[in-house]
Design a protein around this motif. Sequence first.
Motif, PDB file in Angstrom:
ATOM      1  N   MET A  60     -19.483  16.762  63.783  1.00 13.17           N
ATOM      2  CA  MET A  60     -18.068  17.017  63.715  1.00 13.17           C
ATOM      3  C   MET A  60     -17.084  16.200  62.605  1.00 13.17           C
ATOM      4  N   GLN A  61     -16.639  16.870  61.371  1.00 12.08           N
ATOM      5  CA  GLN A  61     -15.667  16.310  59.698  1.00 12.08           C
ATOM      6  C   GLN A  61     -14.176  17.265  60.269  1.00 12.08           C
ATOM      7  N   ASP A  62     -13.210  15.595  59.905  1.00 15.41           N
ATOM      8  CA  ASP A  62     -12.330  15.983  59.683  1.00 15.41           C
ATOM      9  C   ASP A  62     -11.874  15.465  58.678  1.00 15.41           C
ATOM     10  N   GLY A  63     -12.529  16.187  56.834  1.00 14.92           N
ATOM     11  CA  GLY A  63     -12.795  16.419  56.259  1.00 14.92           C
ATOM     12  C   GLY A  63     -11.308  15.927  54.831  1.00 14.92           C
ATOM     13  N   GLN A  64      -9.416  15.841  56.056  1.00 17.72           N
ATOM     14  CA  GLN A  64      -8.955  15.177  54.925  1.00 17.72           C
ATOM     15  C   GLN A  64      -8.946  13.866  55.360  1.00 17.72           C
ATOM     16  N   LEU A  65      -9.465  13.534  56.841  1.00 19.31           N
ATOM     17  CA  LEU A  65      -9.766  11.611  57.202  1.00 19.31           C
ATOM     18  C   LEU A  65     -10.556  11.082  56.142  1.00 19.31           C
ATOM     19  N   LEU A  66     -11.886  12.363  55.922  1.00 21.21           N
ATOM     20  CA  LEU A  66     -13.120  11.642  55.641  1.00 21.21           C
ATOM     21  C   LEU A  66     -12.863  11.249  53.463  1.00 21.21           C
ATOM     22  N   ASN A  67     -12.021  11.953  52.786  1.00 21.09           N
ATOM     23  CA  ASN A  67     -11.016  12.040  51.925  1.00 21.09           C
ATOM     24  C   ASN A  67     -11.210  10.777  51.326  1.00 21.09           C
ATOM     25  N   GLY A 133     -15.064  31.078  52.698  1.00 19.78           N
ATOM     26  CA  GLY A 133     -15.063  31.432  53.671  1.00 19.78           C
ATOM     27  C   GLY A 133     -16.253  30.540  54.727  1.00 19.78           C
ATOM     28  N   ARG A 134     -17.201  30.196  54.022  1.00 16.20           N
ATOM     29  CA  ARG A 134     -18.156  29.162  54.422  1.00 16.20           C
ATOM     30  C   ARG A 134     -17.336  28.425  54.679  1.00 16.20           C
ATOM     31  N   LYS A 135     -16.244  27.679  54.223  1.00 14.15           N
ATOM     32  CA  LYS A 135     -15.734  26.463  54.679  1.00 14.15           C
ATOM     33  C   LYS A 135     -14.909  26.650  55.358  1.00 14.15           C
ATOM     34  N   ASN A 136     -14.590  27.467  55.670  1.00 11.94           N
ATOM     35  CA  ASN A 136     -13.830  28.042  56.572  1.00 11.94           C
ATOM     36  C   ASN A 136     -14.620  27.685  58.243  1.00 11.94           C
ATOM     37  N   LEU A 137     -15.510  28.661  57.874  1.00 16.36           N
ATOM     38  CA  LEU A 137     -16.489  29.037  59.621  1.00 16.36           C
ATOM     39  C   LEU A 137     -17.081  28.115  60.054  1.00 16.36           C
ATOM     40  N   ARG A 138     -16.921  26.989  58.777  1.00 11.89           N
ATOM     41  CA  ARG A 138     -17.981  25.109  59.275  1.00 11.89           C
ATOM     42  C   ARG A 138     -17.450  25.163  60.743  1.00 11.89           C
ATOM     43  N   GLY A 139     -16.384  24.967  61.361  1.00 13.27           N
ATOM     44  CA  GLY A 139     -15.761  24.241  62.225  1.00 13.27           C
ATOM     45  C   GLY A 139     -14.756  23.091  62.368  1.00 13.27           C
ATOM     46  N   ASP A 140     -14.739  22.250  61.696  1.00 15.13           N
ATOM     47  CA  ASP A 140     -14.707  20.639  60.061  1.00 15.13           C
ATOM     48  C   ASP A 140     -12.691  21.026  61.390  1.00 15.13           C
ATOM     49  N   LEU A 141     -12.711  19.614  61.953  1.00 17.28           N
ATOM     50  CA  LEU A 141     -11.048  19.191  62.490  1.00 17.28           C
ATOM     51  C   LEU A 141     -10.339  19.627  61.527  1.00 17.28           C
ATOM     52  N   THR A 142     -10.717  19.220  60.782  1.00 18.48           N
ATOM     53  CA  THR A 142      -9.482  19.757  59.397  1.00 18.48           C
ATOM     54  C   THR A 142     -10.208  19.516  57.463  1.00 18.48           C
TER      55      THR A 142
END
Length: 184
Positions: A60-67, A133-142
């Motif tokens: 799982m990825q928290d995109g905001q945290l990883l950025n 659309g793909r990005k939204n379907l990934r199920g990232d935490l954020t």
Amino acid sequence: MRLALHGPPGSGKSTLARLLVEEFSRLNRPTVVVKLAAPLYQLQSLVYTVAGEPMLDPTMQDGQLLNDLAAHLRRINPDALTDNFARRVRQAATRYPEAVLLCDDMRAPDAATLVDLGFHLVRVHAAQELRLGRKNLRGDLTAGQDDHPTEASVALDSHHDVRNDGGLEDLRQAARTLARQVAS
């Protein structure tokens, strides 16, 4: 052979990497995936654990945290991620000298270093609406912010270009073509 995939989130880098591993296997070329962001995923897990919410799924990825983690690591030491990555690349090359090394998570600030390490850049891109659309379907935490400095476009010219506007079979064909091109 060393390949570094880059492109905005949702463009299909990880999917292309999985397909490339399959295609190189068909060509009897072992492949090792080396993640540039591996230390960030370790830090993400630690942050969640310290926050009292251990991650049950390490993918799982928290995109905001990883950025933000990447930005702060680079602020403290601009080479923190690339030095770690270079060490792991050397280890992989020594342990698996015949393997194709594949990085599926290169970011713009690291492109020159990866080229210096012998990686060929592969730009993966898709139409904006499809990518989002793909990005939204990934199920990232954020979701990470597309305008975050760590998501900037790579300024260097890419050695290869993969357009990912079709379905999985279209991407599989692109992976097959790319694998054959670089393996010859």
